[in-house]
Design an enzyme around this catalytic site. Sequence first.
Site, short mmCIF file in Angstrom:
data_model
loop_
_atom_site.label_atom_id
_atom_site.label_comp_id
_atom_site.label_asym_id
_atom_site.label_seq_id
_atom_site.Cartn_x
_atom_site.Cartn_y
_atom_site.Cartn_z
N GLU A 120 0.84 -1.20 0.00
CA GLU A 120 0.00 0.00 0.00
C GLU A 120 0.88 1.24 0.00
O GLU A 120 1.99 1.20 0.48
CB GLU A 120 -0.85 0.04 1.29
CG GLU A 120 -1.35 -1.32 1.69
CD GLU A 120 -2.09 -1.32 3.01
OE1 GLU A 120 -2.10 -0.30 3.72
OE2 GLU A 120 -2.64 -2.39 3.32
N LYS A 122 2.37 4.55 1.49
CA LYS A 122 2.45 5.10 2.84
C LYS A 122 2.08 6.56 2.74
O LYS A 122 2.84 7.40 2.25
CB LYS A 122 3.85 4.95 3.43
CG LYS A 122 3.90 5.41 4.88
CD LYS A 122 5.19 5.02 5.55
CE LYS A 122 5.12 5.23 7.05
NZ LYS A 122 4.85 6.60 7.45
N ASP A 124 1.25 10.35 3.59
CA ASP A 124 1.93 11.29 4.47
C ASP A 124 0.92 12.24 5.09
O ASP A 124 0.70 13.35 4.63
CB ASP A 124 2.98 12.06 3.66
CG ASP A 124 4.14 12.49 4.52
OD1 ASP A 124 4.13 12.13 5.72
OD2 ASP A 124 5.03 13.18 4.01
N TYR A 231 -6.86 2.11 6.40
CA TYR A 231 -5.93 1.02 6.10
C TYR A 231 -5.93 -0.12 7.11
O TYR A 231 -5.15 -1.05 6.98
CB TYR A 231 -4.52 1.54 5.89
CG TYR A 231 -3.99 2.44 7.01
CD1 TYR A 231 -3.84 1.98 8.30
CD2 TYR A 231 -3.64 3.76 6.73
CE1 TYR A 231 -3.37 2.79 9.30
CE2 TYR A 231 -3.16 4.59 7.72
CZ TYR A 231 -3.03 4.10 9.00
OH TYR A 231 -2.57 4.92 9.99
N LYS A 320 10.68 3.31 2.84
CA LYS A 320 10.63 4.76 2.60
C LYS A 320 11.31 5.14 1.28
O LYS A 320 12.28 4.53 0.88
CB LYS A 320 11.35 5.50 3.74
CG LYS A 320 10.76 5.23 5.11
CD LYS A 320 9.43 5.90 5.33
CE LYS A 320 9.57 7.32 5.78
NZ LYS A 320 9.76 7.51 7.20
N CYS A 414 26.71 43.45 -12.98
CA CYS A 414 26.52 42.09 -13.46
C CYS A 414 27.82 41.29 -13.28
O CYS A 414 28.88 41.74 -13.73
CB CYS A 414 26.12 42.10 -14.93
SG CYS A 414 26.12 40.47 -15.67
N CYS A 417 29.13 40.59 -17.11
CA CYS A 417 29.57 41.62 -18.08
C CYS A 417 29.82 42.98 -17.43
O CYS A 417 30.17 43.93 -18.12
CB CYS A 417 28.53 41.77 -19.18
SG CYS A 417 27.02 42.59 -18.61
N CYS A 432 20.42 42.46 -15.08
CA CYS A 432 21.60 43.02 -15.73
C CYS A 432 21.09 43.82 -16.92
O CYS A 432 20.25 43.36 -17.68
CB CYS A 432 22.50 41.88 -16.19
SG CYS A 432 23.58 42.31 -17.55
N CYS A 438 25.94 41.23 -22.81
CA CYS A 438 26.26 40.31 -21.71
C CYS A 438 26.31 38.89 -22.25
O CYS A 438 25.33 38.40 -22.82
CB CYS A 438 25.19 40.43 -20.63
SG CYS A 438 25.45 39.27 -19.27
S1 IVH Z 1 -0.45 0.56 9.08
C1 IVH Z 1 0.43 -1.49 12.94
N1 IVH Z 1 -0.70 1.49 6.62
O1 IVH Z 1 2.43 5.41 9.05
C2 IVH Z 1 0.45 -0.79 11.63
N2 IVH Z 1 0.14 2.94 8.30
O2 IVH Z 1 4.84 4.87 10.62
C3 IVH Z 1 -0.08 0.57 11.74
N3 IVH Z 1 0.64 5.21 7.52
O3 IVH Z 1 0.96 5.67 12.20
C4 IVH Z 1 -0.03 1.41 10.56
N4 IVH Z 1 0.04 4.89 5.43
O4 IVH Z 1 0.02 7.09 10.30
C5 IVH Z 1 -0.32 1.76 7.89
N5 IVH Z 1 -1.00 2.20 4.43
C6 IVH Z 1 -0.63 2.45 5.69
C7 IVH Z 1 -0.15 3.72 6.09
C8 IVH Z 1 0.24 3.92 7.41
C9 IVH Z 1 0.50 5.76 6.31
C10 IVH Z 1 1.18 5.91 8.69
C11 IVH Z 1 0.32 5.78 9.91
C12 IVH Z 1 1.18 5.15 10.95
C13 IVH Z 1 2.55 5.48 10.44
C14 IVH Z 1 3.55 4.48 10.92
#
Ligand code: IVH
Length: 679
Positions: A120, A122, A124, A231, A320, A414, A417, A432, A438
């Site tokens: 999935e 991650k 932000d 999630y 990451k 400048c 030049c 300039c 130039c």
């Molecule tokens: S699962 C026990 N799935 O990442 C597992 N977390 O560093 C709990 N996050 O606190 C998290 N996308 O805020 C999970 N697809 C995803 C996620 C995700 C973002 C964040 C979440 C968590 C943090 C952990």
Amino acid sequence: MTKAGAPSAEIRQRVAALRREIEHRNYRYYILDDPELPDAEWDRLMQQLRELEETYPQLVSPESPTQRVGATPTDEFAEVRHRIPMLSLDNAFTEDDLKNFDRRVRERLSIDGDVEYSAEPKLDGLAISVIYERGVLVRAATRGDGTTGEDVTTNVRTIRSVPLHLRGDAPKLLEARGEVFMPMAGFERLNADAAKKGNKVFANPRNAAAGSLRQLDPSITAQRPLDIFFYSVGAVEGLKLPSSHSVTLDLLKCFGLRVSPEVRRVRGASGCLKYYADINRRRSRLKYQIDGVVYKVDSIIAQRELGFVSRAPRWAIAHKFPAEEALTVLRDVEFQVGRTGALTPVARLEPAFVGGVTVSNATLHNMDEVRRKDVRIGDTVVVRRAGDVIPEVARVLLDRRPKDSHEIRLPRRCPVCNSTVKRDAEAAVARCTGGYRCSAQRKERLRHYASRRALDIEGVGEKLVDQLVEAAVVESPADLYLLDLAMLSDLDRMGPKSAENILAALQRSKNTTLARFLFGLGIRDVGEATAAALARHFGDIDSLMAADVEAVRQVQDIGPVIAAHIIEFFADPNNREVIDRLRRVGVHWPMAKTNSGLTQPLLGMTFVLTGSLASMAREEAEDALRALGAKASGSVSKKTSYVIAGRDAGSKLRKAEGLGVPVLDEDALKKILSSQRPP
Ligand code: IVH
């Protein structure tokens, strides 16, 4: 790390200093929603502290930042205790980290073959728990320290993608967990708005999301463009959960909860890595920021068997992306001279690894930005490099400013030049005044003239232009056409074949369009769209060169400032001579008949192209539409006649749908172009 004896005073001091620093950073990050430090730097500090505490367990204390997952909630919101703690994830930064994770999983489960993972994005943003009782949203809470979070129910209720009622046969209790985030477009709008009003801007979408959710006044949250993907599941009653994570996500979807459409089931470490590469490639095209991907062992039975270590599950890991921000030191600032003479301050940095590459130069944009960010030479700064954008100095760590730092001064002359530098009254830009005298401006103008969207002369790029200008063989674009084999072959690293290719490309470029030619001249503020509008309006260059300000202002979308730049450009005898010479060496374009509409069946129509086309480049399609008299614009409005949506069309398509602007596909576009008729 091995255990050591009693820690020295020095070690104790180091541990105390690390804790102080981390506390301070946590406060800025979690409480003020305004981090200065790149995340990677925070990770590094935590890692150092963890390692020291592992080596000297006698130094561990409950107050240490390593002993809790996040920060304590502020007392502004009611506290909520999570029935099941909200955990964090371990990180993998390299392919090896991931392979080791997969190996540990297989060893613990005694599996020989591939493990099935749910992969999935991650997201932000910030983690949130939403509790539904008999299908009704009763409580939403932030993660807080993992055990106790903040009650943000009223705020979460304002997020439109969070349903207030579940669909279908809802259980007695369902706690859905997910990530609240702010899509990029909304983030940019919010910040632009804040900047206009002189309010604080957010450093990134995550802080904007956190800041928005932690508003005491829910009517403010309601105005913020927040979104959510769920999630996982926390506490449940009266429901038998599926035996795999991926089916659990499907179940959430059935209840009407939003789940990322990017979730995939993959096999083994190789499947994970393929997913990672795929998402990384498409990352900049996603509507929201992600900082990596998460892999979760899909089988719930296997998850139970694997269990947890202190703060994170053994069955999941966050892989990451390379950090987009890094700390480094600003050694010096030099001023680069652009095509129209604009001086751009460029930071010379201690090389830093950021966004997957080593960066030693970064833009500071202009002097107003330098002032606004309060950057000085000697400062410790954060460099940012997101996707393929130019690295920039994002901010300064004021508390690390050395005593001997010094101010960045705009040079009076400048650097290339030695002409005087003038600051534009209306803009933040300093220029300039040397013009063609130039060499930096000469180089940039030549490059621009030869560039793909202008005269498109293949092979005449940065390096060649530098050589030609430095050898004084070429001054203006017209001189390019005087080059011959002998002159080109004299240059460094120029084989006869490439020299011939360049001459052929120059020949080809003589056959062009007026719009490209006008764009290629590099008139200040005259971009492709304006050049095309001028070409359409005047039809030939002589009438444009003869026009006065009033006549130029008749052109659609040309205001007084650009009109003045155009007049100024054509008033310069130097520029007139270059144009004359270009025409004499044979640069030409088809004469437009007139603006009668006969040859321009699309006159008065505005098209917006979005997404990618299979059969042609977007610019090609735009050129072709312009040739038929249409305007090609970059943004959708009520005035847009048609939006042409290619593959992966996104926000522009949605906007068109919202405004009721008709949308056509690529086939319809091809029909317009071949029939030369409006749709
Ligand atoms: S699962 C026990 N799935 O990442 C597992 N977390 O560093 C709990 N996050 O606190 C998290 N996308 O805020 C999970 N697809 C995803 C996620 C995700 C973002 C964040 C979440 C968590 C943090 C952990």
